[in-house]
Write a protein that holds these residues in place. Structure first.
Motif, PDB file in Angstrom:
ATOM      1  N   ASP A 184       0.748  -1.293  -0.182  1.00 13.62           N
ATOM      2  CA  ASP A 184       0.108   0.077   0.167  1.00 13.62           C
ATOM      3  C   ASP A 184       0.863   1.241  -0.056  1.00 13.62           C
ATOM      4  O   ASP A 184       0.456   2.205   0.317  1.00 13.62           O
ATOM      5  CB  ASP A 184      -0.873  -0.021   1.309  1.00 13.62           C
ATOM      6  N   LYS A 185       2.138   1.168  -0.486  1.00 11.71           N
ATOM      7  CA  LYS A 185       3.114   2.530  -0.514  1.00 11.71           C
ATOM      8  C   LYS A 185       3.685   2.385  -1.795  1.00 11.71           C
ATOM      9  O   LYS A 185       4.588   1.597  -2.219  1.00 11.71           O
ATOM     10  CB  LYS A 185       3.862   2.430   0.533  1.00 11.71           C
ATOM     11  N   PHE A 186       3.376   3.368  -2.676  1.00 15.29           N
ATOM     12  CA  PHE A 186       4.049   3.494  -3.962  1.00 15.29           C
ATOM     13  C   PHE A 186       4.537   5.139  -4.149  1.00 15.29           C
ATOM     14  O   PHE A 186       4.137   6.064  -3.786  1.00 15.29           O
ATOM     15  CB  PHE A 186       3.172   3.653  -5.072  1.00 15.29           C
ATOM     16  N   ILE A 187       6.017   5.060  -4.273  1.00 10.42           N
ATOM     17  CA  ILE A 187       6.788   6.251  -4.372  1.00 10.42           C
ATOM     18  C   ILE A 187       7.131   6.512  -5.774  1.00 10.42           C
ATOM     19  O   ILE A 187       7.531   6.021  -6.508  1.00 10.42           O
ATOM     20  CB  ILE A 187       8.042   6.062  -3.395  1.00 10.42           C
ATOM     21  N   LEU A 188       6.805   7.860  -6.066  1.00 18.82           N
ATOM     22  CA  LEU A 188       6.622   8.420  -7.473  1.00 18.82           C
ATOM     23  C   LEU A 188       8.075   8.728  -7.874  1.00 18.82           C
ATOM     24  O   LEU A 188       9.034   9.348  -6.669  1.00 18.82           O
ATOM     25  CB  LEU A 188       5.847   9.487  -7.580  1.00 18.82           C
ATOM     26  N   SER A 189       8.605   8.396  -9.061  1.00 17.91           N
ATOM     27  CA  SER A 189       9.986   8.630  -9.460  1.00 17.91           C
ATOM     28  C   SER A 189      10.226  10.206  -9.372  1.00 17.91           C
ATOM     29  O   SER A 189       9.302  11.013  -9.705  1.00 17.91           O
ATOM     30  CB  SER A 189      10.139   8.190 -10.902  1.00 17.91           C
ATOM     31  N   PRO A 190      11.321  10.542  -9.058  1.00 18.78           N
ATOM     32  CA  PRO A 190      11.967  12.011  -8.964  1.00 18.78           C
ATOM     33  C   PRO A 190      11.748  12.675 -10.536  1.00 18.78           C
ATOM     34  O   PRO A 190      11.735  13.903 -10.485  1.00 18.78           O
ATOM     35  CB  PRO A 190      13.228  11.933  -8.573  1.00 18.78           C
ATOM     36  N   ASP A 191      12.096  11.645 -11.619  1.00 22.23           N
ATOM     37  CA  ASP A 191      11.909  12.301 -12.964  1.00 22.23           C
ATOM     38  C   ASP A 191      10.421  12.703 -13.066  1.00 22.23           C
ATOM     39  O   ASP A 191      10.495  13.764 -14.023  1.00 22.23           O
ATOM     40  CB  ASP A 191      12.133  11.048 -13.912  1.00 22.23           C
ATOM     41  N   VAL A 192       9.573  12.427 -12.667  1.00 25.18           N
ATOM     42  CA  VAL A 192       7.989  12.748 -12.970  1.00 25.18           C
ATOM     43  C   VAL A 192       7.872  14.007 -11.967  1.00 25.18           C
ATOM     44  O   VAL A 192       7.294  14.930 -12.245  1.00 25.18           O
ATOM     45  CB  VAL A 192       6.927  11.587 -12.320  1.00 25.18           C
ATOM     46  N   LYS A 193       8.298  13.947 -10.613  1.00 22.62           N
ATOM     47  CA  LYS A 193       8.066  14.806  -9.711  1.00 22.62           C
ATOM     48  C   LYS A 193       8.741  16.290 -10.055  1.00 22.62           C
ATOM     49  O   LYS A 193       8.022  17.322 -10.056  1.00 22.62           O
ATOM     50  CB  LYS A 193       8.618  14.811  -8.298  1.00 22.62           C
ATOM     51  N   LYS A 194       9.874  16.201 -10.948  1.00 19.15           N
ATOM     52  CA  LYS A 194      10.471  17.545 -11.424  1.00 19.15           C
ATOM     53  C   LYS A 194      10.075  18.372 -12.287  1.00 19.15           C
ATOM     54  O   LYS A 194      10.172  19.322 -12.459  1.00 19.15           O
ATOM     55  CB  LYS A 194      11.857  17.180 -11.386  1.00 19.15           C
ATOM     56  N   LEU A 195       8.930  17.536 -12.983  1.00 20.14           N
ATOM     57  CA  LEU A 195       8.046  18.334 -14.080  1.00 20.14           C
ATOM     58  C   LEU A 195       6.893  19.110 -13.466  1.00 20.14           C
ATOM     59  O   LEU A 195       6.669  19.945 -14.439  1.00 20.14           O
ATOM     60  CB  LEU A 195       7.467  17.194 -15.009  1.00 20.14           C
TER      61      LEU A 195
END
Length: 277
Positions: A184-195
């Motif tokens: 129940d824990k999914f961490i989003l990629s930094p490549d996505v977050k920085k956009l």
């Protein structure tokens, strides 16, 4: 504590004038329950005293933000409206890129106008990242997510989600752009977050809305249903003004601009629609 009719009208009008959200009398119990939480948290006994507190402090106060967090609904998930996303990826995005490419302006601006905890904005970021090697090669991508709820904006910036949020996410994207730490824990990629950049914004604030300029795509899903016709017209006109002449405006599947703004025209695609100037 039961909310008297006169107090309901007082808070209803206060909230409406502040952010355009209108509570019909059928929503009295909902508002009563949300106010009860704030009274308890503040240690205040009466609705009248809580109203005095709200009116006595600046508009940007922490208590006002907490009240808005209580009364706003934030139901969303990744890849929520697939017909819209398919149209964006396969038809509308190539069309806009071609138009902008002809004038030599290689920058794409997208606005998720009620971004909640970020799933919609990040969904678009993942789709666009897949175009970086082809359609959007050497393009600048700017995605802005805004919301009136400070709590969900904090969650969006954190980029950590549960299984319910990612339930519609195709396996390809889930494996490529998330790190699964538990069931129940999914961490989003930094490549996505920085956009994506997330900012606090009240859609009813004329001063702030004026500066949200030159967007190629604007998404505002399942927000207009909380406004009355006058509020809708005011907010939608800002979206119209802030959209590029060739851009597209998206609302929720159950929403419509009929009787709200006649300056848009409807563009249909399989399973859905969007609006253009």
């Amino acid at each position: 504590m039961k909310l008297a009719d006169k107090d309901f009208e007082l808070f209803r009008d206060y909230i409406y004038n502040l952010c355009g959200i209108y509570f019909h009398t059928s929503k009295k119990y909902f508002l009563e329950s949300r106010l009860a939480r704030r009274l308890e948290d503040c240690g205040i006994k009466t609705h009248a005293d809580y109203y005095k507190l709200l009116k006595s402090i600046p508009g940007g106060s922490q208590e006002l933000k907490k009240l808005l967090d209580e009364i706003t609904t934030n139901e969303t998930c990744f890849f929520r409206n697939l017909p819209q996303l398919n149209a964006l990826e396969n038809k509308l995005l190539p069309e806009v890129v071609e138009t902008k490419g002809k004038i030599g302006f290689r920058k794409l601006r997208i606005w998720s106008a009620a971004s909640s905890s970020g799933e919609e904005a990040y969904t678009m970021a993942m789709i666009l990242l897949e175009k970086r090697g082809s359609l959007l090669k050497d393009w600048i991508i700017e995605i802005i997510g805004t919301d009136i709820n400070e709590t969900v904006l904090g969650q969006a910036r954190e980029g950590v989600y549960n299984s319910y949020s990612v339930r519609n996410t195709p396996d390809f994207y889930l494996k490529k752009y998330f790190k699964q730490e538990s069931a129940d824990k999914f961490i989003l990629s930094p490549d996505v977050k920085k956009l994506v950049t997330f900012n606090h914004l009240n859609l009813y604030d004329d001063t702030k809305m004026i500066f949200m300029k030159s967007f190629d795509f604007i998404f505002c899903a399942n927000v207009l249903i909380y406004f009355d016709t006058a509020s809708k017209s005011k907010v939608v006109q800002h979206f119209y003004n802030n959209l590029q002449p060739y851009g597209y405006f998206f609302v929720g599947q159950s929403e419509s601009l009929h009787g709200v703004n006649d300056n848009f025209k409807t563009v249909h695609f399989p399973g859905g629609f969007a609006y253009k100037k």
